[in-house]
Design a protein around this motif. Structure first.
Motif, PDB file in Angstrom:
ATOM      1  N   THR A  24     -34.076 -24.011  14.775  1.00  0.00           N
ATOM      2  CA  THR A  24     -33.851 -25.430  14.514  1.00  0.00           C
ATOM      3  C   THR A  24     -34.399 -25.854  13.161  1.00  0.00           C
ATOM      4  O   THR A  24     -33.866 -26.757  12.513  1.00  0.00           O
ATOM      5  N   TYR A  60     -30.489 -36.297  13.032  1.00  0.00           N
ATOM      6  CA  TYR A  60     -30.381 -37.699  13.431  1.00  0.00           C
ATOM      7  C   TYR A  60     -31.523 -38.046  14.382  1.00  0.00           C
ATOM      8  O   TYR A  60     -32.126 -37.174  15.025  1.00  0.00           O
ATOM      9  N   GLU A  61     -31.830 -39.329  14.468  1.00  0.00           N
ATOM     10  CA  GLU A  61     -32.956 -39.773  15.281  1.00  0.00           C
ATOM     11  C   GLU A  61     -32.750 -39.388  16.748  1.00  0.00           C
ATOM     12  O   GLU A  61     -31.704 -39.638  17.324  1.00  0.00           O
ATOM     13  N   LYS A  96     -31.640 -25.636  10.722  1.00  0.00           N
ATOM     14  CA  LYS A  96     -30.319 -26.074  11.185  1.00  0.00           C
ATOM     15  C   LYS A  96     -29.662 -27.048  10.212  1.00  0.00           C
ATOM     16  O   LYS A  96     -28.437 -27.026  10.030  1.00  0.00           O
ATOM     17  N   HIS A  97     -30.468 -27.894   9.559  1.00  0.00           N
ATOM     18  CA  HIS A  97     -29.885 -28.919   8.676  1.00  0.00           C
ATOM     19  C   HIS A  97     -29.418 -28.373   7.329  1.00  0.00           C
ATOM     20  O   HIS A  97     -28.825 -29.120   6.546  1.00  0.00           O
ATOM     21  N   SER A 139     -32.753 -36.255  17.786  1.00  0.00           N
ATOM     22  CA  SER A 139     -32.374 -34.841  17.869  1.00  0.00           C
ATOM     23  C   SER A 139     -33.620 -33.970  17.932  1.00  0.00           C
ATOM     24  O   SER A 139     -34.728 -34.404  17.594  1.00  0.00           O
ATOM     25  N   VAL A 140     -33.464 -32.718  18.362  1.00  0.00           N
ATOM     26  CA  VAL A 140     -34.599 -31.793  18.429  1.00  0.00           C
ATOM     27  C   VAL A 140     -35.219 -31.619  17.052  1.00  0.00           C
ATOM     28  O   VAL A 140     -36.452 -31.640  16.900  1.00  0.00           O
ATOM     29  N   SER A 155     -26.425 -35.366   9.451  1.00  0.00           N
ATOM     30  CA  SER A 155     -25.946 -35.550  10.822  1.00  0.00           C
ATOM     31  C   SER A 155     -26.682 -34.633  11.801  1.00  0.00           C
ATOM     32  O   SER A 155     -26.645 -34.853  13.014  1.00  0.00           O
ATOM     33  N   ILE A 156     -27.359 -33.610  11.283  1.00  0.00           N
ATOM     34  CA  ILE A 156     -28.100 -32.688  12.150  1.00  0.00           C
ATOM     35  C   ILE A 156     -29.458 -33.281  12.537  1.00  0.00           C
ATOM     36  O   ILE A 156     -29.892 -33.183  13.683  1.00  0.00           O
ATOM     37  N   HIS A 193     -35.152 -33.684  14.506  1.00  0.00           N
ATOM     38  CA  HIS A 193     -35.849 -34.911  14.104  1.00  0.00           C
ATOM     39  C   HIS A 193     -37.214 -35.015  14.792  1.00  0.00           C
ATOM     40  O   HIS A 193     -38.208 -35.428  14.168  1.00  0.00           O
ATOM     41  N   SER A 242     -34.865 -35.539   5.636  1.00  0.00           N
ATOM     42  CA  SER A 242     -33.867 -36.155   6.513  1.00  0.00           C
ATOM     43  C   SER A 242     -33.400 -37.459   5.887  1.00  0.00           C
ATOM     44  O   SER A 242     -33.799 -37.807   4.769  1.00  0.00           O
TER      45      SER A 242
END
Length: 332
Positions: free
Chosen positions: A139, A102-103, A142-143, A105-106, A99-100, A108, A190
């Motif tokens: 970042t 996701y398309e 972050k995931h 997002s920074v 969810s971190i 991604h 991802s």
């Protein structure tokens, strides 16, 4: 000085939100691992120093999954009479919070830019740029925030921009050092990892993760994705690691294997807890024993790998032997 040191090597234990409930049939295989270690590993191994986990601790990077994994690993530690914090781990693709990344997002966007790099220089340049940029450096990790805070941090194996790799030293029996070294292979991992049905996305390591040469130090690395899963133009990173790391431990492929490249031993753990829907389902894990030996005035690193496999009846783990061998282990 200890004669030799040993480790339990696991990977892909894939704890889910249903692990341990009344309908969890995989509880049996976890019980058999505990029983195998209690009945057999304690007899065969000397000086067990820790439990090595090559990623995919959780299935979807949820806190409850890590809590269940922690309980399981503590049971192993208790059986071996070692500290419950003697766990050394690296993240796998199932340890990322999808969810971190996701398309749009920074994260991604950063991952997409890194994925476009087609040379070693470009990969290292872009990685270094994002890592040094204060607006984006946090970042990159972050995931795996849940993995870091709810699991790896308890074992001092969390990674971040200031500490992108961890290392722990153990004395060998010739007064040199065995250094465990954690490699992070999920920088660009991802939900798009399997978007192309014909091939999986290649992961990025980067030369910044290659351990430094140091006299008196023998490296044993942990990484989730093996080298064939890396985006490594001309195999630049792999060549450096093969020269500097004597023992390389990997997971991800769910294949238990051992390969030797020159003076480097490459060990795949197999999946400790694979999906029941997986073709050829068969849980596996390893024990590893290491010592320095002298033969005719030369010094060698002697490594024994005990490959363990669950029987078809699922009633015990046994040695995974070659058809023509009676040995309980493979020796290098």
């Amino acid at each position: 000085m200890k004669k030799s040191i040993s480790f339990i090597h696991l990977s892909d234990i894939h704890f889910t939100k249903f692990s341990g409930d009344s309908f969890d049939i995989d509880q049996n295989l976890r019980d058999e691992i505990i029983r195998d270690i209690s009945r057999n590993a304690k007899t065969c191994l000397e000086n067990v120093e820790g439990i090595l986990v090559c990623g995919d601790i959780a299935f979807s990077s949820q806190e409850s999954e890590y809590e269940k994994a922690e309980v399981f690993l503590k049971k192993i530690a208790d059986v071996l009479s070692i500290s419950e914090t003697a766990v050394y781990c690296v993240p796998g693709n199932h340890d990322i919070d999808q969810s971190i990344a996701y398309e749009g997002s920074v994260l991604h966007l950063i991952q997409s830019e890194l994925e476009k790099a087609n040379t070693s220089v470009a990969i290292d340049s872009k990685l270094g740029g994002y890592a040094r940029d204060k607006s984006s450096n946090d970042t990159l990790f972050k995931h795996i925030e849940t993995y870091n805070e709810k699991f790896a941090g308890k074992y001092s194996c969390n990674i971040n921009n200031e500490k992108p790799n961890w290392q722990v030293d153990f004395p060998l029996n010739d007064n040199n050092i065995l250094r465990l070294y954690g490699l992070n292979s999920i920088v660009i991992s991802s939900k798009d990892d399997h978007k192309d049905k014909t091939k999986d996305k290649l992961m990025i390591i980067g030369k910044y993760q290659v351990p430094k040469n140091e006299d008196g130090v023998t490296y044993m690395s942990l990484c989730h994705h093996p080298p064939e899963c890396w985006k490594d133009p001309n195999n630049d990173v792999q060549k450096m690691i093969n020269k500097r790391v004597r023992i390389q431990l990997y997971g991800h492929k769910h294949i238990q294997e051992i390969r030797r490249i020159d003076d480097s031993l490459i060990i795949g753990s197999g999946a400790t807890q694979p999906s029941r829907f997986e073709e050829g389902w068969n849980p596996r894990y390893n024990w590893i024993n290491i010592q320095v030996v002298e033969i005719k005035c030369d010094t060698f690193l002697n490594v024994k790998i005990y490959q363990r496999i669950l029987t078809p009846e699922e009633d015990e783990f046994i040695a995974d032997k070659d058809d023509d061998s009676s040995d309980e282990f493979k020796e290098y």
